[in-house]
Scaffold this motif. Structure first.
Motif, PDB file in Angstrom:
ATOM      1  N   PHE A 188      33.870  24.391 -19.993  1.00  0.00           N
ATOM      2  CA  PHE A 188      34.128  23.571 -20.922  1.00  0.00           C
ATOM      3  C   PHE A 188      33.143  23.426 -21.962  1.00  0.00           C
ATOM      4  N   ILE A 189      31.686  23.345 -21.595  1.00  0.00           N
ATOM      5  CA  ILE A 189      30.928  23.332 -22.640  1.00  0.00           C
ATOM      6  C   ILE A 189      30.403  24.727 -23.125  1.00  0.00           C
ATOM      7  N   ASP A 223      28.711  21.615 -12.202  1.00  0.00           N
ATOM      8  CA  ASP A 223      27.855  22.637 -12.884  1.00  0.00           C
ATOM      9  C   ASP A 223      28.960  23.735 -13.230  1.00  0.00           C
ATOM     10  N   MET A 256      24.514  27.842 -29.738  1.00  0.00           N
ATOM     11  CA  MET A 256      23.575  28.127 -28.758  1.00  0.00           C
ATOM     12  C   MET A 256      23.794  27.089 -27.669  1.00  0.00           C
ATOM     13  N   ILE A 257      24.313  25.712 -27.981  1.00  0.00           N
ATOM     14  CA  ILE A 257      24.702  25.023 -27.075  1.00  0.00           C
ATOM     15  C   ILE A 257      25.172  25.475 -26.010  1.00  0.00           C
ATOM     16  N   PHE A 263      16.490  22.140 -28.088  1.00  0.00           N
ATOM     17  CA  PHE A 263      16.919  21.220 -29.148  1.00  0.00           C
ATOM     18  C   PHE A 263      15.756  20.189 -29.578  1.00  0.00           C
ATOM     19  N   HIS A 319      31.800  23.310 -14.074  1.00  0.00           N
ATOM     20  CA  HIS A 319      32.927  22.562 -14.970  1.00  0.00           C
ATOM     21  C   HIS A 319      32.213  22.723 -16.338  1.00  0.00           C
ATOM     22  N   VAL A 320      31.048  22.157 -16.483  1.00  0.00           N
ATOM     23  CA  VAL A 320      29.952  22.253 -17.732  1.00  0.00           C
ATOM     24  C   VAL A 320      30.002  23.688 -18.208  1.00  0.00           C
ATOM     25  N   PHE A 327      31.716  26.056 -26.320  1.00  0.00           N
ATOM     26  CA  PHE A 327      30.550  26.121 -27.746  1.00  0.00           C
ATOM     27  C   PHE A 327      30.040  27.569 -28.008  1.00  0.00           C
ATOM     28  N   THR A 378      25.489  28.742 -25.162  1.00  0.00           N
ATOM     29  CA  THR A 378      24.618  30.058 -24.515  1.00  0.00           C
ATOM     30  C   THR A 378      23.668  29.394 -23.299  1.00  0.00           C
ATOM     31  N   VAL A 379      22.970  28.185 -23.814  1.00  0.00           N
ATOM     32  CA  VAL A 379      22.095  27.717 -22.952  1.00  0.00           C
ATOM     33  C   VAL A 379      22.651  26.890 -21.755  1.00  0.00           C
ATOM     34  N   PHE A 380      23.661  26.187 -21.894  1.00  0.00           N
ATOM     35  CA  PHE A 380      24.384  25.786 -20.827  1.00  0.00           C
ATOM     36  C   PHE A 380      24.947  26.712 -19.795  1.00  0.00           C
ATOM     37  N   THR A 437      31.867  28.817 -30.848  1.00  0.00           N
ATOM     38  CA  THR A 437      32.129  28.085 -32.232  1.00  0.00           C
ATOM     39  C   THR A 437      30.906  28.716 -32.885  1.00  0.00           C
ATOM     40  N   VAL A 443      36.388  25.258 -29.567  1.00  0.00           N
ATOM     41  CA  VAL A 443      36.285  24.390 -28.732  1.00  0.00           C
ATOM     42  C   VAL A 443      37.413  23.471 -28.473  1.00  0.00           C
ATOM     43  N   LEU A 467      39.363  24.082 -24.553  1.00  0.00           N
ATOM     44  CA  LEU A 467      39.775  22.581 -23.757  1.00  0.00           C
ATOM     45  C   LEU A 467      41.173  22.703 -23.349  1.00  0.00           C
ATOM     46  N   MET A 483      34.330  16.126 -18.749  1.00  0.00           N
ATOM     47  CA  MET A 483      34.078  16.971 -17.549  1.00  0.00           C
ATOM     48  C   MET A 483      33.599  16.005 -16.534  1.00  0.00           C
ATOM     49  N   PHE A 490      21.066  17.887 -34.329  1.00  0.00           N
ATOM     50  CA  PHE A 490      20.816  18.675 -33.200  1.00  0.00           C
ATOM     51  C   PHE A 490      19.582  18.280 -32.489  1.00  0.00           C
ATOM     52  N   PHE A 507      25.495  25.498 -33.060  1.00  0.00           N
ATOM     53  CA  PHE A 507      26.336  25.125 -31.990  1.00  0.00           C
ATOM     54  C   PHE A 507      26.681  26.063 -30.923  1.00  0.00           C
TER      55      PHE A 507
END
Lengths: 377, 377, 377
Positions: B27-28, B21, B177-178, C32, B23-24, B32, B180-182, B35, B45, B49, A185, C175, B175
């Motif tokens: 892709f993230i 932002d 939650m990564i 995290f 982009h994150v 995630f 979700t939070v982003f 996942t 994931v 991509l 990214m 994590f 995984f």
């Protein structure tokens, strides 16, 4: 109204943002990309943090020596970006020797590799005045071949038939994907970080973005083609999808056009995936180069491809100035410093008092970390 | 001093930041978030991509066709943001059919969905001139109902009683939650990305931030209320906490005030959580819509709520211009294109030569990936 | 050309970027970092989201009350940054009581802690006019000692000999490293977020960057020195590497020079690591302070070190104005409010109707979450 704006912010903040993106690539990107090993995650992300934090201080010093003002080293955002860049070479080389070296050996490698990098960078940028905005040559090819030379010197016959811990488990492959995706990214920021602000920087962003997108397509296609029953291999996806960012580095800020950028990325994805599948086993068995992360495929060959693309692009007049000869000299210089510097560094690292782990403890965190509960799988 | 600044940077860099932002999130965030399935993390994931990298190229082309200059497609940061946006529709639909479709089927869906999206977007934005800055209608509702229509056509009677791999394990939920939070953190950038720079953009940022904060409160409260013994359900927390970002999208840049924004977010959190608990099982059992990720609850209903909130806000004069009728037409258009487009796409995807996995191989990476060590739990 | 630029963007966007960085620290970083516990990951990242989303709303209100305009609370990016800051105090205290408190108890703590924080902040910044740009005193020391006071009041004799779930497993430690690295990378944004834009902000960025780099070196060195056979301890690496960011906070924007910044970071890494190894066990056994995450070592002592460094720096004339006495008063005020406020809050939290978990259910998600498949290890 205009006066209310502090203009220094206007200059600094865009660079600060790019710096943070590069910082994420160095610490999260490289760090987690290497967590794919089942029992070496602590070392991957932990030593990555140690080497990068140490390397950026050393890099500030080494690069600062070339640009002293009144006997003082200047630090601003641009210097911080360049310091991060200098650590990238070490982290690439780290990938080649991952799991087979002690922290002390790695710190020695950091000192030597960044010192030699700063000499080669000065030569390429200031003497040869070659183009390499995204550093295909001076970071990626240099870092890869430096690491491969070290790996060759540190060759371990005892690992000829592999090692039970030299592999991934399901969750370690997912951790590695965190690294892959953050690298993917933010690569447009990496390749445009030191470009001239404005349209040139925009060009570098767009070319990198397109190259990476095309690279994903070819990496998936080739991975599926070469694997059993058309399946995909996580190793390819984690790595070869990034080769487009490496390969477009040298000519990212040139007027190569969207199709030029995509062509470079597409070819890089092919080369990189084929390298993982067919070349890495040969390098290990025939040349004694045990390349844990396959940096030859992600940084080495795509870095050379980037250097060659730069020569061609300059010859075709895609850059405002520069000569193909100087580009070729820059590539040769980067490879030369890498191979000789890496070999010398490898011999120093091979001295018997740096705590190099024995074969049976390779790829295992528990030799360097208090591991209370090893991964079950 | 002023001249020293390259003004193109002043315009480009803020957009570039917002682009990164978004982009994150693509892709993230999306990658995630999906996942959570215990044996489908590589595909979640990895295919995310692949689809996003392919989709952004197709999106650049499709959206570019509407805005040709001298027969050429222009690419700048704004186009890159819009290309990322177009892929979001596909990634939302991907959630509805997650685990039950082959990569080839998904690539076909990507081509068709983005093509139809670009038609609907042109209609909504340029013909109807409706407000939808954060795309509640043209991305979220469209993507969700498109995916649900596809899922309906691809209905699998064999999965009526569930599938042993259609669930999470402890680490797969972390995984997720990564993702979700982003998504949660960067949603203000998503909803303000194409707003007019300045106060309008600031309004979109603040409204989204407040809506999301309020949504977290209601999602946790309702999750605890409807679950056994007041416990929380990870599925709700991973998804319903984001519904406020979806629902405030259409009127994010309007003068709805902080309490308006928080009300929208609060209601969205309630609807979304209740949807996961009560509606999804009914959709599956009665209507034959097997919605793996519950996109109806995260994107579908909150997207419609966003469209309705936009109609009301415009009627109340919260926007500088626009009419409730045009807002309603935009919502109807988005739903219409989604349902019809999704159904047609579903029938094309159902053709027998795209490698759709048999029931017993659903939700399992090992049909598409070399999985050396499956997750033990 | 100049007029084409909307100047409000020039002011807002740099702040917006810093806000997003701080947001990442709050939601990913803190969330995290606390997932290191083997069976408490859902609660760590989930309650972190809940408390932060609730806390930022409460913080907007509490901080806004001090700065009303015509009876209204203003919200702009700076207020959003300050709201995130106010939640940081709660998340630090959360670390001290992690695993031993119910969500209701934590929400009560959030209300009280942020209310008291906003009083102390007003006192330190507007009355004492002390320097604390990176909030070593008013966030880190305050949050840590507040949490320790709460933990003291909530002392559990039943956990005197530990708890089987009060520990990490291999993947939970990885994590947690996601949190560590994101905190480490974005700390320069945290410490410079509310600095005056321009050179002052640049100074804060560079000082923090250097302090953190130096801190990594000392944390690794001391961890290796104090552990068995020179091994590293993940607890130290996850936490003590960040102490340099805490400790340089107060004087981040002062003219302390690169070596001053590095000295502060280096000392912070030593103190923090030694605290984890030697002091935490004593606090637990002798003083009845069971500090789950060791916030005393990461935020408490480094926060005081930051306050002291601020006193010395002001005394040495490194700041443009200010007096050592006011700096000392600010530190004393922060500690006083923390200890008294934390003790009172602890007694309120101890009331028997907030659902505090019994000893045997501590550090276990399954009391608050539907856990379908607990982690196997």
């Amino acid at each position: 109204e205009i006066k209310a704006v502090n203009f220094i912010s206007v200059i600094i903040q865009p660079l600060k943002v790019v710096f943070q993106d590069v910082h994420v690539m160095i610490f999260i990107g490289f760090g987690f990309l290497m967590t794919f090993l089942k029992r070496y995650g602590f070392s991957s992300v932990g030593f990555n943090l140690l080497l990068a934090a140490f390397g950026l201080q050393w890099g500030l010093l080494m690069q600062g020596l070339w640009h002293m003002h009144d006997g003082k080293i200047k630090i601003s955002i641009l210097e911080m970006i360049n310091a991060d860049f200098s650590t990238a070479t070490v982290l690439i080389s780290f990938g080649a020797v991952l799991g087979k070296t002690s922290p002390v050996q790695l710190l020695i490698m950091t000192i030597l590799e960044i010192t030699i990098f700063s000499i080669n960078e000065h030569l390429v940028v200031n003497v040869l005045k070659a183009h390499d905005v995204g550093a295909s040559m001076i970071i990626h090819a240099y870092g890869a071949y430096f690491g491969l030379a070290v790996a060759r010197v540190l060759y371990r016959p005892g690992l000829r038939n592999g090692h039970e811990n030299d592999g991934s488990v399901y969750h370690s492959d997912l951790f590695a994907m965190i690294g892959t995706v953050f690298l993917w990214m933010f690569w447009p920021s990496f390749n445009s970080a030191i470009a001239d602000q404005g349209y040139t920087q925009l060009t570098a962003v767009i070319n990198t973005y397109l190259s990476l997108a095309a690279c994903v397509m070819s990496a998936y296609a080739i991975s599926s083609l070469v694997e059993h029953k058309g399946k995909l291999d996580m190793v390819h996806i984690q790595n070869a999808t990034l080769a487009g960012g490496v390969a477009v580095g040298t000519c990212a800020d040139m007027n190569i056009g969207p199709f030029g950028a995509m062509l470079i990325g597409f070819v890089a994805g092919i080369i990189s995936t084929l390298g993982f599948k067919f070349l890495s086993p040969i390098l290990a068995s025939s040349l004694g180069i045990q390349d844990t992360c396959g940096v030859h495929n992600l940084h080495g060959m795509p870095g050379i491809l980037g250097g060659l693309a730069g020569i061609v692009s300059v010859a075709l007049g895609k850059a405002e100035n520069g000569s193909p000869a100087m580009q070729a000299a820059a590539l040769a210089s980067s490879l030369g410093f890498a191979l000789i510097g890496g070999a010398v560094t490898g011999f120093i690292m091979k001295l018997p008092f740096w705590g190099q782990p024995p074969d049976q403890n390779c790829f295992d965190d528990s030799i360097y970390w208090e591991v209370r509960n090893p991964a079950l799988h």
